[in-house]
Design an enzyme around this catalytic site. Structure first.
Site, mmCIF file in Angstrom:
data_model
loop_
_atom_site.group_PDB
_atom_site.id
_atom_site.type_symbol
_atom_site.label_atom_id
_atom_site.label_comp_id
_atom_site.label_asym_id
_atom_site.label_seq_id
_atom_site.Cartn_x
_atom_site.Cartn_y
_atom_site.Cartn_z
ATOM 1 N N GLY B 177 1.000 -1.203 -0.311
ATOM 2 C CA GLY B 177 -0.128 0.258 0.316
ATOM 3 C C GLY B 177 0.766 1.590 -0.399
ATOM 4 O O GLY B 177 0.497 2.059 -0.779
ATOM 5 N N ASP B 178 1.594 1.409 1.205
ATOM 6 C CA ASP B 178 2.770 2.416 0.664
ATOM 7 C C ASP B 178 3.175 2.340 -0.108
ATOM 8 O O ASP B 178 3.913 3.901 -1.103
ATOM 9 C CB ASP B 178 3.763 2.256 1.561
ATOM 10 C CG ASP B 178 3.385 2.783 3.284
ATOM 11 O OD1 ASP B 178 3.074 3.743 3.205
ATOM 12 O OD2 ASP B 178 3.437 1.691 3.854
ATOM 13 N N ILE B 179 4.299 1.573 -0.962
ATOM 14 C CA ILE B 179 4.791 1.649 -2.285
ATOM 15 C C ILE B 179 4.011 1.602 -3.472
ATOM 16 O O ILE B 179 4.085 2.467 -4.247
ATOM 17 C CB ILE B 179 5.150 0.705 -2.354
ATOM 18 C CG1 ILE B 179 6.670 -0.373 -1.516
ATOM 19 C CG2 ILE B 179 5.909 0.216 -3.685
ATOM 20 C CD1 ILE B 179 7.798 0.467 -2.267
#
Lengths: 403, 412
Positions: B177-179
């Site tokens: 999700g961050d990436i």
């Protein structure tokens, strides 16, 4: 307001996933994307996924997978095996800024459509090749799909329960990850061209490289320690707590990104003293002592239903979330507020639901100008507009199956 | 020369999406100034593992910090105090891009929100990354990767079916999700930069939410839900729409096979000596194979189980059947293709040490990625940047240091 990529023409020879997903993003940002498909069947993805249905529930010749990655494009059918078809593609490439393809390494050279050939016609062309393994190396000629790169990049090896087998990510994360790199590569090459650093160039994107790079800090943990990250279900390799917990009724994901949040969690769970205990006060200590800490949190959270904890932890500022299926996700008040489902007018069904582009640009918002095209829907338009093919010739090309 | 040479980035973000996006811009040649709070710095300096030196003691920065901060200069400034805010405003006035991931509204208190900075520098492209976005009922909530994996529906489609052994929703083993949000941030920033340089001359505000980005990323699986109204089943390693597309047990380990078209299916049957299958109307096309998966897969399982992984892989490779081993990281970095592509690199990190880095996967022929700086120590470039960009002299720097507005650390 003019879109960010207004005036940029993209010639898209790619099929199925990474390439089409990348060019859909460029279309969302305002580029004119021409999708070249083979006469007859077109892109294989037109045959994959659930069928769209009309009001009476009858299946139409549109699949969910095609619809998910082809809005904003014009479709032209050209037979690349025919010399005249190749000449048409070369002429379109001469008039384009960006060219995307995902043929097996070397295949397009046979058709005179490789980077060297097209650069000679159009030195400003940015030519992006997306393949499984890249343009060089021992496996460069092997075909490959998402699942292969999930397996080979190590991400399946780190996904799953501790006592279970490696697991696949439930969507085509490797395709999508390569697509993002393609978009980013193309946009920065456009920047380099605009600022006069170079003319066009070739971008070589490999799904395997991209997925490995996206494993990021977990791969780095391995490189520094030499220890393979264990499969740990929903937990994290780097933070405690950070996992799904069972409440009295349903599971809840709870996590603390810093020590202050842990202090608030301990207070919300009515576990006084926990955040001052030297074994648990700081994240690196909590990692070390998770075997004693996590059971205490489990016991506390099991005492009440999920709705109780969602409210209490939100109020305390502790990150937490329900595990949602798609119905719940698309029904979520925040997802709805952000307009993550958009509807386009679409002749076969009147309207078509699409997952929105998440980019919110204050001055140049994403505009959805065209629904996904029918196969060859724009062949005549493009032939007339860009190739100046006379009507009789068009008819002859059609009869020969070249268009 | 890399493609973003001359572009200046002010990175106020912490932990993941923002630093990851800023590292991508640094890889492409931008000058990235990372602002951190004095003392502790970015939280990610305290997450992950550390390398051990020859004496067995831990040394250097954490793995998580090192995976997303190469190519940057670190400046330690206390943004909670007016003098620190003035320094940040000065840096923003001389930047093309600003990235921040404070909770929605936090930076307005410091006079560092988009409206305040656009008044000083109308050309600024200002990218806000937050969990839920700058608007909406959850805008004030903090959030991290697993929340967005669970709320976006991703966990609901990852793992084995509920009734099976080990069934239940699973988290993807890395911070997808961050990436994903990091990729969208870079895409939006580059698009806005092009719009500024080619069309309008003006910057703009980008409002990126991790939840939005993860929902969009699920793409064709989400679309299947939108078209059919049916929640896609959790199928473990099996695809719901393509067959065969899953892991199989060989005699000595597992292999994944992903057959994308009918030619490949025929080649696979040839290798497995199952000559009757491709001609069988139940299995002739992918939609038919997906429909008859429960009959077809056991036939393939029996045939595959007789072979060792290495031999089957070689035979599938020769026949053009997409397949691969399920690698752990030792195998990943030992893979001949990964080695050939030089996905592992080593950078000097001061004091005679080198650190490993996973390479940037974008290969440009004209403006290749250059790795110019290892991840910085906290405040390593405070004096250098403030002198160079804001023209501060030694006495002014000393005053700021004494007042604890800034922190400067010598290079390791």
């Amino acid at each position: 307001m003019t879109a960010p990529l207004h005036g940029i023409r993209v010639l898209d020879l790619s099929r199925v996933f990474s390439g089409p997903f990348a060019t859909q993003m460029l279309a969302d940002l305002g580029a004119d994307v021409i999708k070249v498909e083979r006469p007859g069947l077109g892109d294989e993805v037109r045959q994959q996924g659930s069928p769209l249905r009309d009001a009476a529930g009858r299946p139409l010749a549109w699949t969910s997978s095609f619809l998910a990655m082809n809005r904003g494009k014009r479709s032209i059918t050209i037979d690349l095996a025919a010399p005249e078809g190749q000449a048409m593609v070369r002429e379109l490439a001469r008039q384009s800024d960006v060219f995307i393809e995902n043929f097996k390494t070397g295949d397009l050279a046979r058709h005179g459509l490789d980077y060297a050939s097209l650069r000679a016609l159009n030195p400003r062309l940015i030519y992006c090749s997306i393949t499984g393994f890249g343009q060089d190396g021992p496996r460069s000629r092997q075909p490959g799909y998402d699942l292969v790169f999930q397996a080979m990049s190590g991400i399946m090896g780190m996904t799953g329960e501790a006592d279970g087998p490696p697991q696949r990510v439930g969507y085509s994360v490797s395709d999508i990850t390569a697509a993002y790199h393609a978009v980013i590569g193309i946009l920065s090459a456009l920047h380099a061209r605009q600022s006069g650093l170079c003319e066009g160039q070739h971008i070589d994107i490999a799904l395997l490289d991209c997925q490995l790079a996206a494993a990021s800090h977990v791969a780095m943990g391995y490189l520094l320690s030499g220890v393979q990250p264990a499969r740990i279900g929903t937990r994290s390799h780097f933070m405690v707590p950070y996992q799904a917990f069972d409440c009295a009724d349903q599971p809840l994901v709870v996590m603390c990104g810093n020590d202050e949040q842990f202090r608030r969690l301990a207070a919300a769970l009515d576990l006084p003293g926990l955040a001052d205990d030297p074994r648990y006060a700081a994240n690196l200590q909590r990692m070390r002592h998770q075997d004693t800490l996590v059971p205490m949190l489990e016991d506390a959270l099991r005492a009440h239903p999920r709705a109780h904890w969602l409210e209490a932890l939100d109020r305390a500022g502790v990150p937490c979330a329900p595990i949602q299926d798609f119905r719940q996700a698309f029904d979520d008040p925040q997802v709805r507020h952000r307009g993550m489902v958009t509807h386009l007018p679409f002749a076969p069904t009147g309207t078509l639901p699409l997952v929105a582009n998440p980019l919110r640009l204050s001055e140049t918002p994403v505009e959805y100008r065209r629904p996904p095209p029918a196969l060859g829907e724009h062949t005549e338009e493009i032939c007339a507009q860009l190739l100046q093919v006379p009507v009789e010739r068009l008819r002859a090309l059609r009869e020969q199956g070249i268009l | 020369m890399s493609s973003l040479a001359g572009v200046k980035v002010l990175d106020l973000s912490r932990v993941f999406s923002g630093p990851w996006a800023a590292q991508m811009l640094a890889d492409f040649g931008a000058d990235v100034i990372k602002v951190e709070r004095p003392g502790r710095g970015d939280d990610v300096r305290h997450q992950g593992l550390r390398a051990r030196g020859e004496d067995g003691r831990e040394e250097g920065e954490t793995s998580s910090f090192m995976s997303m901060n190469r190519g940057k200069r670190s400046v330690a400034i206390d943004l909670s105090r007016p003098a620190g805010q003035a320094l940040a405003r000065g840096l923003a006035m001389r930047s093309d891009i600003l990235i921040e991931n404070f909770k929605a509204g936090d930076l307005a208190r410091y006079g560092l929100d988009y409206t305040a900075l656009a008044a000083l520098n109308p050309r600024l492209v200002y990218c806000s990354i937050s969990g839920f976005g700058q608007t909406g009922p959850y805008r004030h909530l903090p959030g991290y990767d697993p929340l967005f994996q669970s709320m976006s529906g991703l966990m609901s489609i990852t793992g084995h079916a509920d009734g099976e052994p080990g069934g239940g929703p699973l988290r993807v083993g890395y911070s997808v999700g961050d990436i994903t949000a990091g990729f969208y941030a870079v895409s939006a920033i580059l698009a806005a930069l092009r719009h500024r340089d080619a069309v309008s001359g003006q910057g703009q505000h980008i409002d990126l939410a991790l939840l939005d980005a993860q929902v969009a990323s699920i793409s064709h699986v989400a679309m299947m839900y939108l078209v059919s109204g049916q929640q896609p089943a959790r199928l473990g390693n099996v695809s719901p729409i393509t067959c065969p597309w899953q892991s199989f047990d060989c005699a000595d380990g597992q292999i994944v096979v992903a057959v994308g078209n009918d030619t490949q299916f025929a080649a696979m049957c040839d290798v497995l000596e199952l000559p009757g299958l491709p001609g069988d109307p139940r299995y002739a096309t992918n939609p038919m194979r997906a429909r008859h998966r429960l009959e077809l897969v056991p036939l393939l399982e029996r045939a595959i189980a007789r072979h060792p992984v290495a031999r089957l892989r070689a035979a599938f490779d020769a026949a053009g059947v997409p397949c691969g081993p399920i690698n752990d990281f030792e195998q990943v970095f030992d893979d001949p293709q990964i080695r050939h592509r030089e996905m592992l690199l080593s950078m000097p990190a001061g004091a005679g040490r080198t650190i490993p880095q996973v390479a940037n996967p974008v290969r440009f022929s004209g403006t290749p990625v250059e790795y110019r700086r290892a991840p910085p120590a906290l405040g390593e470039h405070t004096d250098e940047v403030l002198r160079e960009v804001l023209g501060l002299d030694a006495a002014e720097l000393e005053d700021l240091r004494r007042d604890r507005i800034i922190q400067a650390t010598p290079a390791p």
